[in-house]
Enzyme design. Structure first.
Site, PDB file in Angstrom:
ATOM      1  N   ASP A  13       0.848  -1.218  -0.031  1.00 30.21           N
ATOM      2  CA  ASP A  13      -0.087   0.026  -0.010  1.00 30.21           C
ATOM      3  C   ASP A  13       0.841   1.355   0.170  1.00 30.21           C
ATOM      4  OD1 ASP A  13      -2.285  -1.731   0.167  1.00 30.21           O
ATOM      5  OD2 ASP A  13      -2.331  -1.643   2.355  1.00 30.21           O
ATOM      6  N   LYS A  16       1.970   2.257  -5.056  1.00 29.28           N
ATOM      7  CA  LYS A  16       2.573   1.430  -6.246  1.00 29.28           C
ATOM      8  C   LYS A  16       1.491   1.859  -7.501  1.00 29.28           C
ATOM      9  CE  LYS A  16       2.376  -2.481  -4.152  1.00 29.28           C
ATOM     10  NZ  LYS A  16       2.050  -2.141  -2.942  1.00 29.28           N
ATOM     11  N   GLY A  40      -4.609  -4.325  -3.722  1.00 28.57           N
ATOM     12  CA  GLY A  40      -5.446  -3.420  -4.073  1.00 28.57           C
ATOM     13  C   GLY A  40      -4.695  -2.136  -4.419  1.00 28.57           C
ATOM     14  N   HIS A  41      -4.580  -1.741  -5.751  1.00 27.57           N
ATOM     15  CA  HIS A  41      -3.848  -0.700  -6.355  1.00 27.57           C
ATOM     16  C   HIS A  41      -4.682   0.393  -6.787  1.00 27.57           C
ATOM     17  CE1 HIS A  41      -0.317  -3.655  -7.113  1.00 27.57           C
ATOM     18  NE2 HIS A  41      -0.747  -3.463  -5.828  1.00 27.57           N
ATOM     19  N   GLN A 225       2.124  -6.200  -3.224  1.00 22.60           N
ATOM     20  CA  GLN A 225       2.414  -6.499  -1.944  1.00 22.60           C
ATOM     21  C   GLN A 225       3.670  -5.524  -1.626  1.00 22.60           C
ATOM     22  OE1 GLN A 225       1.351  -9.430  -3.334  1.00 22.60           O
ATOM     23  NE2 GLN A 225      -0.422  -8.696  -2.731  1.00 22.60           N
TER      24      GLN A 225
END
Ligand code: GDP
Ligand code: IMO
Ligand code: MG
Length: 430
Positions: A13, A16, A40-41, A225
């Site tokens: 988080d 990225k 989750g991006h 990650q």
């Protein structure tokens, strides 16, 4: 060699997605190389906020091809939903814009159920997983009982294989964990439908990317990650089950041992973690509240995938140096500098202490961070809003000093300073 790799330098988080979106403007292919929909991006473009779990963030840039590499786990249900969401937002992804490696593995509802059951059974030793079936699916891969994407090309055998694997999982679910069994036939029927829809997307992604790189095309590898969640190099056992570090990109895309041009480590200007495990610089109280936010802003520190409040703390430069080494970073992207406005003084962790002994490097990797007490250096904060800064000179001197201190400790340049989630809210330094 036109390969760039973006990796998380912390516990995930870091921003990225935001950085990949920026760099993808120059890329031909953007490829995820590990993990699954535990990621989750977030990409913010005007009033559109995209939250991507499986599809590379780089597909928001119109001239890219997204690739799901062999190192990934694909939950086809999430993938179909994500494709539909993007279509609604005006981004259509026909097979010429999205490719899935034949050698990636599938996540079924049985893996998801096992993840939840295993977490429940761990009691006080919970990892705090995202419950997306990641651990069980990588276990199946390593045990050679996984379902590979290429199996979808042969529908009859695929249906049988799905059914058998669900039957096997049912034994574990019911006998070991007292959980409910799944209906193998229902899952097999559902997966036959996914196979029909996803067939045109399946390719040998290793060949595709190797050919692309050999012909001078630009490939951007999108890490998911973060370094400290790496199965080998992270805070084991409080890690994920894949290899998010830069070396994972080569294996997870099947592109050989290829020197990368840029290896960009993304770090927040502070530290966050979601899930269990030691966190030496963790804060509670007023500063923690400031860093986390209330949830009112889209960027406040609540998990993109699970909505869980993230744990927050001061930036940890011992761990950042470790990430620089593990990933052989060439440069750092620093995000969320804007969030530090109004905190005075700021603290940065420059070393660890056990009793009288001080460590500036980890003596035995990051697995047991709970033994360390952080050694802080204080820096003056700043009060002004920096979200409109676009050049180095727009930053107040205290913010410049803060960034320079991070550069000194990391021993490498902070090339990008992000001051907001929007595409243009960034300072790019030469
Ligand atoms: P990822 O998993 O590394 O892609 O990061 P996430 O998307 O899970 O979390 C990062 C959050 O911070 C997202 O909501 C981003 O939109 C947001 N973000 C990224 N960079 C900045 C920044 O510089 N300032 C602010 N305020 N938000 C940012
Ligand atoms: P992105 O790509 C933050 C964490 C989980 C848990 C541990 C294991 O958005 O940065 P898993 O479900 O993978 O078995 O959970 O890893 N985790 C993440 N934390 N960001 C992520 O992804 C994460 N993916 C996994 O919270 O602590
Ligand atoms: Mg995230």
């Amino acid at each position: 060699m036109p390969l760039d790799i973006v990796v998380g330098a912390q516990w995930g988080d870091e921003g990225k997605g935001r950085m990949v979106d920026l760099l993808a403007a120059e890329a031909d292919f953007v490829a995820r190389y590990g993990g699954g929909d535990n990621a989750g991006h977030t990409v913010t473009v005007g009033d559109q906020i995209f939250k991507l779990h499986l599809i590379p963030s780089g597909v928001i840039q119109p001239n890219t091809v997204g690739v799901l590499g062999n190192g990934m786990l694909v939950n086809p249900s999430t993938l179909m939903a994500e494709m539909a969401q993007l279509r609604e937002a005006g981004i259509d992804l026909p097979p010429k814009r999205l490719r899935i490696s034949h050698a990636a593995h599938l996540i079924t509802p049985a893996h998801v159920a096992l993840d939840a059951a295993q977490e429940g059974a761990r009691g006080a030793e919970q990892i705090g997983t995202t419950k997306r079936g990641i651990g069980p699916a990588y276990v199946a891969k390593a045990a050679r009982r996984g379902l590979r994407v290429e199996m979808m090309l042969n529908p009859e055998d695929f249906a049988d294989a799905v059914e058998t694997r669900v039957e096997e999982a049912n034994k574990h679910l019911t006998q070991l964990y007292g959980a409910d069994a799944l209906d193998p036939k229902t899952v097999a029927t559902e997966f036959m439908d996914y196979a029909r829809q996803l067939k045109p997307y399946i390719v040998d992604a290793s060949q595709l990317l190797t050919d692309a790189l050999n012909s001078g095309k630009r490939v951007l590898a999108e890490g998911a990650q973060g370094t400290l969640l790496d199965l080998d190099h992270g805070t084991y056992p409080y890690v994920t089950s894949s290899s998010p570090t830069a070396a994972g990109a080569l294996l997870g895309l099947g592109i050989g041992i290829r020197p990368a041009n840029r290896i960009v480590g993304v770090t927040k200007a502070f530290q966050t973690r979601v899930g269990e495990g030691a966190f030496p610089t963790e804060l509670s109280g007023k500063v923690a509240k400031h860093l986390r936010g209330t949830g009112a802003n889209p960027w406040d520190e609540f998990g993109t995938t699970t909505g869980r409040p993230r744990r927050v703390g001061w930036i940890d430069l011992v761990l950042l140096r470790y990430a620089c080494r593990q990933n052989t970073l060439t440069e750092v992207a620093l995000t969320k500098l804007d969030i530090l406005s109004g905190i005075d003084p700021l603290k940065i962790c420059i070393a660890y202490r056990i009793g009288d002994e001080t460590f500036t490097e980890l003596p035995l990797g990051p697995a047991d961070l709970s033994q360390f007490e952080p050694v802080y250096e204080e820096l003056p904060g700043w009060d002004v809003d920096v979200t409109a800064a676009r050049h180095w000179d727009d930053l107040p001197p205290q913010a410049q000093k803060y960034v320079q201190r991070i550069e000194d400790a990391a021993g490498m340049p902070v090339r990008w300073i992000s001051v907001g989630p929007e595409r243009d809210q960034v300072i790019i330094r030469d």
